[in-house]
Write a protein that holds these residues in place. Structure first.
Motif, PDB file in Angstrom:
ATOM      1  N   ALA A 178       0.821  -1.205   0.000  1.00  0.00           N
ATOM      2  CA  ALA A 178       0.000   0.000   0.000  1.00  0.00           C
ATOM      3  C   ALA A 178       0.856   1.257   0.000  1.00  0.00           C
ATOM      4  O   ALA A 178       1.943   1.297   0.580  1.00  0.00           O
ATOM      5  CB  ALA A 178      -0.913   0.005   1.220  1.00  0.00           C
ATOM      6  N   ASP A 179       0.347   2.294  -0.681  1.00  0.00           N
ATOM      7  CA  ASP A 179       0.938   3.625  -0.577  1.00  0.00           C
ATOM      8  C   ASP A 179      -0.154   4.665  -0.838  1.00  0.00           C
ATOM      9  O   ASP A 179      -1.302   4.346  -1.145  1.00  0.00           O
ATOM     10  CB  ASP A 179       2.123   3.806  -1.532  1.00  0.00           C
ATOM     11  N   ASN A 180       0.206   5.926  -0.675  1.00  0.00           N
ATOM     12  CA  ASN A 180      -0.687   7.048  -1.000  1.00  0.00           C
ATOM     13  C   ASN A 180      -2.050   6.962  -0.315  1.00  0.00           C
ATOM     14  O   ASN A 180      -3.095   7.060  -0.956  1.00  0.00           O
ATOM     15  CB  ASN A 180      -0.887   7.146  -2.520  1.00  0.00           C
ATOM     16  N   ILE A 181      -2.049   6.769   0.989  1.00  0.00           N
ATOM     17  CA  ILE A 181      -3.290   6.778   1.754  1.00  0.00           C
ATOM     18  C   ILE A 181      -3.774   8.210   1.917  1.00  0.00           C
ATOM     19  O   ILE A 181      -3.012   9.120   2.209  1.00  0.00           O
ATOM     20  CB  ILE A 181      -3.078   6.112   3.129  1.00  0.00           C
ATOM     21  N   ASN A 182      -5.082   8.418   1.719  1.00  0.00           N
ATOM     22  CA  ASN A 182      -5.669   9.745   1.828  1.00  0.00           C
ATOM     23  C   ASN A 182      -7.012   9.602   2.542  1.00  0.00           C
ATOM     24  O   ASN A 182      -7.887   8.869   2.083  1.00  0.00           O
ATOM     25  CB  ASN A 182      -5.864  10.363   0.441  1.00  0.00           C
ATOM     26  N   VAL A 183      -7.173  10.274   3.663  1.00  0.00           N
ATOM     27  CA  VAL A 183      -8.426  10.214   4.415  1.00  0.00           C
ATOM     28  C   VAL A 183      -8.865  11.617   4.773  1.00  0.00           C
ATOM     29  O   VAL A 183      -8.058  12.549   4.830  1.00  0.00           O
ATOM     30  CB  VAL A 183      -8.285   9.367   5.704  1.00  0.00           C
ATOM     31  N   GLY A 184     -10.166  11.788   5.021  1.00  0.00           N
ATOM     32  CA  GLY A 184     -10.647  13.111   5.401  1.00  0.00           C
ATOM     33  C   GLY A 184     -12.114  13.116   5.741  1.00  0.00           C
ATOM     34  O   GLY A 184     -12.814  12.100   5.636  1.00  0.00           O
ATOM     35  N   SER A 185     -12.573  14.294   6.160  1.00  0.00           N
ATOM     36  CA  SER A 185     -13.963  14.503   6.571  1.00  0.00           C
ATOM     37  C   SER A 185     -14.685  15.503   5.682  1.00  0.00           C
ATOM     38  O   SER A 185     -15.893  15.698   5.827  1.00  0.00           O
ATOM     39  CB  SER A 185     -14.015  15.013   8.020  1.00  0.00           C
ATOM     40  N   TYR A 186     -13.931  16.161   4.786  1.00  0.00           N
ATOM     41  CA  TYR A 186     -14.512  17.168   3.902  1.00  0.00           C
ATOM     42  C   TYR A 186     -13.941  16.999   2.500  1.00  0.00           C
ATOM     43  O   TYR A 186     -12.804  16.564   2.325  1.00  0.00           O
ATOM     44  CB  TYR A 186     -14.190  18.587   4.395  1.00  0.00           C
ATOM     45  N   VAL A 187     -14.752  17.372   1.497  1.00  0.00           N
ATOM     46  CA  VAL A 187     -14.276  17.442   0.116  1.00  0.00           C
ATOM     47  C   VAL A 187     -14.639  18.815  -0.444  1.00  0.00           C
ATOM     48  O   VAL A 187     -15.594  19.458  -0.002  1.00  0.00           O
ATOM     49  CB  VAL A 187     -14.892  16.333  -0.765  1.00  0.00           C
ATOM     50  N   GLN A 188     -13.865  19.264  -1.413  1.00  0.00           N
ATOM     51  CA  GLN A 188     -14.155  20.537  -2.063  1.00  0.00           C
ATOM     52  C   GLN A 188     -15.296  20.370  -3.053  1.00  0.00           C
ATOM     53  O   GLN A 188     -15.456  19.321  -3.687  1.00  0.00           O
ATOM     54  CB  GLN A 188     -12.922  21.059  -2.791  1.00  0.00           C
ATOM     55  N   CYS A 189     -16.091  21.406  -3.185  1.00  0.00           N
ATOM     56  CA  CYS A 189     -17.123  21.420  -4.223  1.00  0.00           C
ATOM     57  C   CYS A 189     -17.314  22.860  -4.676  1.00  0.00           C
ATOM     58  O   CYS A 189     -17.604  23.742  -3.863  1.00  0.00           O
ATOM     59  CB  CYS A 189     -18.430  20.816  -3.732  1.00  0.00           C
ATOM     60  N   ALA A 190     -17.101  23.109  -5.924  1.00  0.00           N
ATOM     61  CA  ALA A 190     -17.172  24.472  -6.459  1.00  0.00           C
ATOM     62  C   ALA A 190     -18.612  24.768  -6.869  1.00  0.00           C
ATOM     63  O   ALA A 190     -19.018  24.537  -8.005  1.00  0.00           O
ATOM     64  CB  ALA A 190     -16.230  24.614  -7.644  1.00  0.00           C
ATOM     65  N   THR A 191     -19.415  25.232  -5.923  1.00  0.00           N
ATOM     66  CA  THR A 191     -20.796  25.604  -6.220  1.00  0.00           C
ATOM     67  C   THR A 191     -21.057  27.005  -5.691  1.00  0.00           C
ATOM     68  O   THR A 191     -20.273  27.570  -4.932  1.00  0.00           O
ATOM     69  CB  THR A 191     -21.793  24.629  -5.555  1.00  0.00           C
TER      70      THR A 191
END
Length: 367
Positions: A178-191
């Protein structure tokens, strides 16, 4: 810049892991001789011939957070801001809910039983509020690893004094690097109305170690979109999944992309609520569902009763896409037959969640 999230996690409790393994491995089956609902596999039609061995088995499971199903007579582990209007997550049809809905005393070992009988290569779990103290150590003992957990900001159970839940990925150590793990609670949205959407996600890039597929890179994501029906909520889910897809596309390219999740939406329009999430993934992003989702009536992934309301829907998914047409679905795990599902629906004495685990086998095609 993302908003600063608020989390509440449980302390490690190794005794829970030990107890669950002991229950799960008991010769007398799990939990007072109860057995899991029977499941069958269906072979998928393919345009190519695949080898007999299954190269890649992917499972997704909403395991039902403890904070959304807890016994109201037991004080919560944290200070609470509110008192629940209904106990046991509103699952008032479930017989003997104090036992059947108890995570520590009952459901935990059934969840592990389901994982063990499916034996996936990759596991996607959502509504997980016992990650470090339970799932990490017990799945490690079964050969899985996964430092890949995306938590909800201000999870629904928090205000009632329960731990934060989130989404996570595990994979067999013997099969992947495994590599490049990415976790989070928010994502961007251009609205015009929002810069960010609150949604948990976990993403990992894996490289297969063995077999004909050795060296193949796979990028896997899991998420849990906003709940409740309605046009406005479906529009929110569309923004959420768009942000997760953008996250999945970041970084190095991969040979295969897999997107799992509880999307909280049907594949087809229901009433006056249009389906926005699944058509976006299939028609705009080029994903393929591992299951036949051509009809809302063809299957189900959640079936529950709360009060007089009964709900049966497809809302859990495993999607995939690839740079070249090399992989195909060879088998999918069917839902339990209706005759086997209790009249009180799920959760039940023989199934630990209001959702079923879904699973597919992907294999290299030979034309």
């Amino acid at each position: 810049m993302n908003p600063t999230p608020t989390y509440h996690f449980p302390p490690p409790t190794p005794t829970l892991e030990t107890q669950t393994l002991s229950n799960s491995d008991s010769d007398s089956n799990t939990n007072n001789n109860s057995t899991l609902l029977p499941r069958k596999w269906s072979n998928a039609p393919l345009s190519g011939n695949s080898p007999n061995n299954n190269d890649l088995r992917i499972m997704h499971f909403n395991v039902l957070a403890e904070g959304l199903s807890a016994d109201p007579s037991i004080p919560p582990p944290l200070p609470s801001l509110k008192t629940k209007e209904s106990g046991f997550g509103g699952f008032d049809a479930v017989p003997n809910p104090a036992l059947t809905l108890s995570f520590q005393n009952f459901r935990a070992s059934l969840i592990i039983d389901e994982i063990k009988r499916i034996s996936p290569s990759i596991i996607s779990l959502v509504e997980v509020d016992h990650y470090e103290d339970f799932f990490v150590p017990i799945l490690k003992s079964l050969g899985y690893t996964g430092s890949c957990y995306g938590a909800k900001d201000l999870a629904p159970g928090n205000e009632f004094g329960y731990f934060t839940d989130g989404v996570c990925l595990f994979w067999k150590e013997s099969e992947f690097e495994a590599d490049n793990i990415n976790v989070g609670s928010y994502v961007q949205c251009a609205t015009a109305t929002a810069t960010f959407e609150k949604v948990p996600f976990a993403i990992v890039r894996l490289k297969m170690k063995t077999g004909e597929a050795a060296g193949t890179t796979i990028k896997v994501a899991t998420t849990h979109l906003k709940s409740k029906i309605g046009v406005s909520n479906e529009e929110t889910r569309r923004r959420q999944i768009g942000g997760v897809v953008d996250k999945l596309a970041e970084g190095e390219e991969s040979d295969l992309y897999v997107l799992c999740g509880d999307c909280n939406t049907d594949p087809q329009q229901v009433g006056n609520v249009p389906a926005l999430v699944v058509p976006y993934l299939v028609n705009e992003c080029g994903f393929t569902s591992s299951y036949d989702i051509s009809s809302n009536e063809s299957s189900w992934t959640t079936w529950k009763k709360r009060g007089e309301k009964e709900s049966k829907h497809i809302i859990d998914y495993i999607f995939f896409k690839q740079k070249q047409k090399r992989w195909g679905v060879v088998r999918t795990l069917d839902p339990p037959e209706e005759k086997d599902v209790p009249v009180t629906r799920l959760p039940a004495i023989n199934y630990p969640s209001d959702h079923i685990a879904i699973c597919c086998d992907l294999s290299i095609l030979h034309f």
